[in-house]
Design a protein around this motif. Structure first.
Motif, PDB file in Angstrom:
ATOM      1  N   ASN A 190      14.831  18.926 -37.602  1.00 22.16           N
ATOM      2  CA  ASN A 190      13.633  18.897 -36.750  1.00 22.16           C
ATOM      3  C   ASN A 190      12.683  17.932 -37.591  1.00 22.16           C
ATOM      4  N   PRO A 191      11.196  17.656 -37.225  1.00 22.17           N
ATOM      5  CA  PRO A 191      10.418  16.938 -37.898  1.00 22.17           C
ATOM      6  C   PRO A 191      10.330  16.969 -39.397  1.00 22.17           C
TER       7      PRO A 191
ATOM      8  N   SER B 264      16.787   2.923 -44.895  1.00 21.19           N
ATOM      9  CA  SER B 264      15.545   3.121 -44.600  1.00 21.19           C
ATOM     10  C   SER B 264      15.335   2.714 -43.093  1.00 21.19           C
ATOM     11  N   LYS B 265      16.048   1.411 -42.721  1.00 22.11           N
ATOM     12  CA  LYS B 265      16.018   1.348 -41.156  1.00 22.11           C
ATOM     13  C   LYS B 265      16.815   2.394 -40.378  1.00 22.11           C
ATOM     14  N   TRP B 266      17.833   2.761 -40.973  1.00 20.04           N
ATOM     15  CA  TRP B 266      18.555   3.898 -40.257  1.00 20.04           C
ATOM     16  C   TRP B 266      17.763   5.094 -39.984  1.00 20.04           C
TER      17      TRP B 266
ATOM     18  N   ILE C 197      12.517   7.117 -34.407  1.00 19.82           N
ATOM     19  CA  ILE C 197      12.225   6.474 -33.198  1.00 19.82           C
ATOM     20  C   ILE C 197      12.821   7.292 -31.841  1.00 19.82           C
ATOM     21  N   ARG C 198      14.173   7.499 -32.230  1.00 21.63           N
ATOM     22  CA  ARG C 198      15.067   8.380 -31.246  1.00 21.63           C
ATOM     23  C   ARG C 198      14.496   9.684 -31.054  1.00 21.63           C
TER      24      ARG C 198
ATOM     25  N   GLU D 141       3.976   9.382 -34.321  1.00 19.59           N
ATOM     26  CA  GLU D 141       2.966  10.559 -34.808  1.00 19.59           C
ATOM     27  C   GLU D 141       2.583  10.316 -36.243  1.00 19.59           C
ATOM     28  N   VAL D 142       1.287  10.812 -36.482  1.00 16.68           N
ATOM     29  CA  VAL D 142       0.716  10.332 -37.630  1.00 16.68           C
ATOM     30  C   VAL D 142       1.621  10.743 -39.004  1.00 16.68           C
TER      31      VAL D 142
END
Length: 738
Positions: free
Chosen positions: A448-449, A468-470, A476-477, A483-484
């Protein structure tokens, strides 16, 4: 030995009548005694089958085993074909919690009526088996033309609500309107509750259609708006309810209103509500009183919460826990421990919430022994199945750097929930094990977030741009990158990887920025050696009308410190003191001391330390910054005084000793250097080596000072030495300019 004489047919009739009388007055032992006498009646005497409902009620109160015996007897004697008898047996089993036996009786009944279907549906729904309960309801409607009773209706609505089956709930709503059952107030209020969980627009339309709203209807709507974060609307509805319509409120209404005040953090309105409660006499309601305590604690007015607590005539464990949580929430940890001691003296036993609050305190203190003591209490009370307790223990051990114990606890949990996974991932990150945190995330189902936040924290710690890009791609997906909270974590992660352009892109992608996201971007510029960009963004933030908080101000001042922007830093500090004096904390004064000391203004820095506001005692960071300034500018006259202050505040930290030693060595005072080194040995102070983080082929490598055995030392060692030499030359040039 004399045996009871078998009763005659007349006596049998009288016994049946007595059973019913005994049952109506709750004399269950008499019911069973009279039933045993009937059992001794010769077989040719008929028994009134209506007595079985009373006998089974007696068994429900006294003996489940005897009830099963009665069930077997009535089948043997041919009473199983009576629908009313079957319903009584079903009622006995369902109220005893034997749902499987209930289903078996239902399936073997020759004929089922509305009562039979109500019992089987009610039994499943009442015990939380919503899916099967709804299947029976649909089957009953299709096969039998079943009309549910009111209690079953309410449970069906509750089932759709719990399953969040919004569309099916709307279909059932239509059925209620068609069947004429819609007019029942209890049904209308239950439908309102279902809609408030899914759509306040639907709930409001339904509320407007109800002809005769009662206090429950209004309470449901107020609670729905508060739960949906529409606090102003909820409080406006409360005002209309009381002022315009004069509806008498109840405790549940006021609890929702107080929750709205908590979320608004509006203590003024909350105190007005408190006065209203006193006038209406509702402050004596224990539930309401506990909500008042919670309101004051979360709004930072712990004194009013304590006053409320002392005035309560009746207290329960929730009351004590609310105050304890308030102390913890407001970072008054010593007061919390003293209050817990009072709680024990008053005879209240610590429950799960109490133990969690204590774990929060002891993990912040780094008190491993107390954490283990609470763990022992958890084991003695068999609380290991409590997710809240276990998650808190995992977190507490990791914060005490006992990640092995945290991991063992995690492995003991059969089905860890998403909070448990997130806590363990965060624990690995806290203990400097980002690779383990990332590996655990890969094994986790359904993140979850909160989990993604823990993952981003781990990637920030690893400082590897590829990972980090992963992680950013995952966010993103999942649709979370804009979201802030997640967006702020992403920009912070990139800044710690040294990719300031990626940080800025992540910042720009945040849909609705708050003061935290602005502060994080300012800190990112400061961290990556771009103080002018940090100041420009700070001005841009001001243009957007956002009030900086203490973190924002600290980030701006830090950028001035590391960029050598003395005049700008002093100007910003004065401006913030005039505009937002309440936001300035001790760390801001320490930062300004560091700014002055680094620029050679050690006398001004010392004066600032001595003139900090009342209640702010300069800490080791301020005195350490001044000591560092003495080293850079060889101001040896201050060294002894400042060094003694650093030692008093942090006697076990090596930083102060090394700074003083460096100052003395720079001035050729080798005797003093020897004295400092001897003091370190005497006190057992260990030197913590510094390290550099270098990226090679998209992987971060840590180089500890003095480590000549690193596998990449011979490849990068000369480069790092050249880099250090260039840095020293750059610092010298800056000092000459100043």
């Amino acid at each position: 030995m004399r045996f009871p004489v078998a009763p005659s047919c007349l006596n049998l009739h009288n016994l049946c009548h007595e059973i019913k009388n005994s049952s109506s007055s709750g004399r269950w032992k008499d019911v069973l005694s009279q039933y045993i006498q009937i059992k001794r009646t010769p077989a040719h005497h008929p028994i009134d089958h209506t007595i079985f409902s009373h006998v089974l009620k007696a068994c429900l109160s006294l003996s489940f085993r005897l009830g099963t015996s009665v069930h077997a007897s009535l089948i043997k004697n041919g009473f199983g074909s009576y629908t009313s008898v079957g319903n009584s047996v079903m009622d006995f089993y369902v109220k005893s919690g034997a749902l499987c036996s209930t289903v078996s009786v239902f399936n073997n009944m020759t004929t089922q009526d509305s009562v039979s279907w109500n019992i089987i549906i009610h039994g499943h729904l009442d015990r939380g088996d919503f899916e099967n309960g709804l299947k029976y309801f649909i089957q009953a409607r299709a096969v039998f033309g079943f009309e549910p009773n009111v209690s079953t209706l309410l449970l069906i609505i509750q089932a759709y609500r719990s399953l969040r089956a919004f569309t099916d709930g709307q279909i059932f709503h239509a059925y209620l309107i068609q069947s004429g059952l819609w007019s029942l107030t209890s049904v209308q209020n239950s439908l309102l509750s279902m809609y408030t969980d899914t759509s306040m627009d639907y709930a409001q339309r339904l509320f407007d259609e109800i002809y005769d709203t009662d206090v429950i209807s209004w309470s449901v709507m107020i609670g729905g708006y508060v739960h949906s974060d529409e606090f102003i609307t909820g409080l406006g509805l409360f005002k209309k309810m009381v002022s315009e319509l004069g509806i008498e409120v109840d405790g549940q209404t006021m609890v929702s209103v107080l929750k709205g005040c908590v979320n608004l953090r509006d203590i003024r309105i909350g105190k007005l509500i408190h006065g209203f409660l006193v006038i209406r006499g509702l402050d004596y309601d224990l539930f309401v009183s506990n909500s008042l305590i919670d309101f004051y604690c979360k709004c930072g007015d712990i004194d009013s919460a304590i006053t409320m607590f002392k005035e309560m005539n009746c207290k329960n464990t929730v009351s004590w826990n609310s105050i304890l949580s308030g102390f913890v929430h407001n970072e008054k940890y010593e007061e919390a421990l003293n209050f817990f001691a009072s709680m024990r003296q008053s005879g209240f036993v610590a429950d799960e919430v109490t133990l969690v609050n204590l774990l929060v305190i002891f993990k912040l203190f780094g008190d491993l022994s107390q954490c283990k003591s609470i763990h022992g209490t958890v084991i003695r009370r068999y609380l290991q199945s409590n997710d809240l307790i276990m998650n808190s223990l995992i977190d507490a051990y990791s914060k005490c750097n006992q990640i092995d114990i945290s991991w063992r606890l995690f492995c003991l949990i059969k089905i860890p929930d998403v909070v448990t996974w997130s806590t363990m991932i965060s624990g690995f990150s806290h203990c400097g094990l980002p690779d383990e945190a990332i590996s655990l995330y890969r094994d986790m189902p359904n993140p979850n977030p909160i989990t993604i936040l823990s993952l981003l924290e781990a990637c920030a710690l690893s400082a590897e741009i590829k990972k980090s890009k992963w992680a950013h791609g995952i966010a993103i997906r999942m649709g979370l990158a804009s979201e802030v909270v997640l967006g702020t974590a992403i920009l912070d992660m990139y800044s710690k990887c040294g990719s300031i352009l990626a940080s800025r892109r992540a910042f720009n992608q945040i849909m609705v920025k708050n003061v935290v996201s602005w502060s994080a971007m300012i800190a990112a510029y400061a961290l990556n050696g771009l103080p002018r960009d940090a100041l420009a963004l700070f001005s841009e933030m001001d243009n957007h009308g956002l009030k900086p908080n203490s973190v924002t101000i600290l980030s701006v001042l830090s950028s001035c410190v590391h960029g050598g922007l003395v005049e700008e830093g002093l100007s910003i500090f004065k401006e913030m003191a005039n505009k937002y004096g309440s936001e300035l904390k001790l760390e801001h004064y320490s930062c300004l001391v560091d700014l002055l000391a680094r620029s050679g203004n050690t006398d001004d820095a010392l004066r600032l330390i001595k003139s900090t506001p009342i209640g702010m005692k300069p800490g080791a960071s301020a005195w350490g910054a001044l000591l560092s300034g003495c080293r850079n500018y060889e101001d040896r006259k201050l060294v002894s005084a400042v060094f003694s202050q650093v030692l008093e505040l942090e006697p076990s930290s090596s930083a102060g000793y090394l700074l003083a030693s460096s100052v003395y060595a720079g001035g050729g005072s080798w005797g003093d250097v020897s004295g400092v080194r001897g003091l370190m040995r005497e006190r057992g102070v260990k030197v913590v080596a510094g390290y550099s983080l270098v990226h090679v082929d998209n992987k971060a490598y840590s180089f500890t000072a003095g480590d000549k055995f690193h596998p990449l030392f011979y490849l990068l060692g000369p480069v790092i030495e050249q880099l250090h030499s260039s840095m020293r030359m750059d610092i010298g040039a800056r000092l000459n300019v100043i």
